[in-house]
Design an enzyme around this catalytic site. Sequence first.
Site, mmCIF file in Angstrom:
data_model
loop_
_atom_site.group_PDB
_atom_site.id
_atom_site.type_symbol
_atom_site.label_atom_id
_atom_site.label_comp_id
_atom_site.label_asym_id
_atom_site.label_seq_id
_atom_site.Cartn_x
_atom_site.Cartn_y
_atom_site.Cartn_z
ATOM 1 N N THR A 48 0.836 -1.201 0.000
ATOM 2 C CA THR A 48 0.000 0.000 0.000
ATOM 3 C C THR A 48 0.873 1.254 0.000
ATOM 4 O OG1 THR A 48 -1.663 -1.189 1.279
ATOM 5 C CG2 THR A 48 -1.856 1.203 1.190
ATOM 6 N N THR A 49 1.844 1.290 0.912
ATOM 7 C CA THR A 49 2.723 2.446 1.030
ATOM 8 C C THR A 49 3.591 2.599 -0.207
ATOM 9 O OG1 THR A 49 2.775 1.937 3.395
ATOM 10 C CG2 THR A 49 4.309 3.620 2.610
ATOM 11 N N TYR A 111 -12.901 -4.178 -3.272
ATOM 12 C CA TYR A 111 -14.044 -3.831 -4.123
ATOM 13 C C TYR A 111 -14.985 -5.020 -4.339
ATOM 14 C CZ TYR A 111 -17.165 -1.930 -7.564
ATOM 15 O OH TYR A 111 -18.308 -1.526 -8.193
ATOM 16 N N TYR A 137 -2.830 -10.205 4.792
ATOM 17 C CA TYR A 137 -2.931 -8.779 5.135
ATOM 18 C C TYR A 137 -4.397 -8.404 5.262
ATOM 19 C CZ TYR A 137 -2.271 -3.677 4.550
ATOM 20 O OH TYR A 137 -2.277 -2.317 4.704
ATOM 21 N N ARG A 142 -9.730 -0.347 4.086
ATOM 22 C CA ARG A 142 -9.444 -0.134 2.664
ATOM 23 C C ARG A 142 -10.190 -1.106 1.766
ATOM 24 N NH1 ARG A 142 -4.997 2.825 0.756
ATOM 25 N NH2 ARG A 142 -3.736 3.791 2.381
ATOM 26 N N LYS A 165 -0.596 -9.809 8.847
ATOM 27 C CA LYS A 165 -0.465 -8.371 9.090
ATOM 28 C C LYS A 165 -1.869 -7.888 9.428
ATOM 29 C CE LYS A 165 0.584 -3.872 7.080
ATOM 30 N NZ LYS A 165 0.877 -3.084 5.861
ATOM 31 N N ILE A 207 4.611 -4.291 10.581
ATOM 32 C CA ILE A 207 4.898 -3.849 9.215
ATOM 33 C C ILE A 207 4.506 -2.378 9.199
ATOM 34 C CG2 ILE A 207 4.347 -4.107 6.773
ATOM 35 C CD1 ILE A 207 3.966 -7.102 7.307
#
Length: 295
Positions: A48-49, A111, A137, A142, A165, A207
């Site tokens: 993501t980052t 989504y 994760y 999100r 995570k 993380i």
Amino acid sequence: MSSNPIFKGVATALITPLNEYGVDYDSFGNIIDWQIEQGINALVIAGTTGEGSTLHDKDHRDVISWSIKRINKRVPVIVATGSNDTSYAVELTKYASNEGADAVLVVTPYYNKATQNGLVKMYSTIADASKVPLILYNVPSRTGVNIEPDTYAKLADHPMIKGIKEANSDISKIVKTAHLIGNKLDIYSGNDDQIVPILSIGGLGVISVLSNIMPAETVAICDKFFNGDVKGSADLQLKYLPLINALFSEVNPIPVKAAMARMNKCKNILRLPLTQMEHDNFTKLENLMKEQGII
């Protein structure tokens, strides 16, 4: 703790530096070297980052290959290979495995979401195709879907699924997960403001977004805890809380990339739909960075 954890401590969820032409590999290499010099325990690529969701397929694969070569086994490399298209996640996972990744980080589908049964089938399918361990994760803010504790328990017996995570922010559910999985899966915090709470229930680390700009200091939070200085660890967690909050005052990685640019480690360039940080938010972030001696 599992018998052979992927890492213990802090894995930086690295930004992907960009310039006007694409990925800025010169800056990327310097950031990777600096992170390792600062004592980071592992590195996460294209998550993501790292703006993995807006890296074109060729860029995505190039970033994976290049990063693995640059890191050169100095620390474990964890590559984000998740997708809302399971077949593409399988492809990327196979690619990262073949390129030499130590593990892959696989987010829940976004989504289109999934039922809990769908999550079990998706993760099992990806794990079956992987040569390296998976870290699941969970970030429902999100993706719109949460991995429930009972679902973790079902997945925990897969030999290639090794870690979690966890960024659902619900400590009660994380405690229930820890109870159900025992030592089958390692739990890593996915939120910088919950490192110590998750360590306290047997977590192995974080993380981290914070460690992009404060790698040694973030490692110190975990090291103090592991060495028995729980109060010292908690004191650092609380000391850095205002800065952590500022790094999430807009959607990640907008603030952390602005911070890295302010540190002259990259350009402040993001791909749409992400835009540069709002002036007032940046001013607050910059002031907190000055208070911590980062700039």
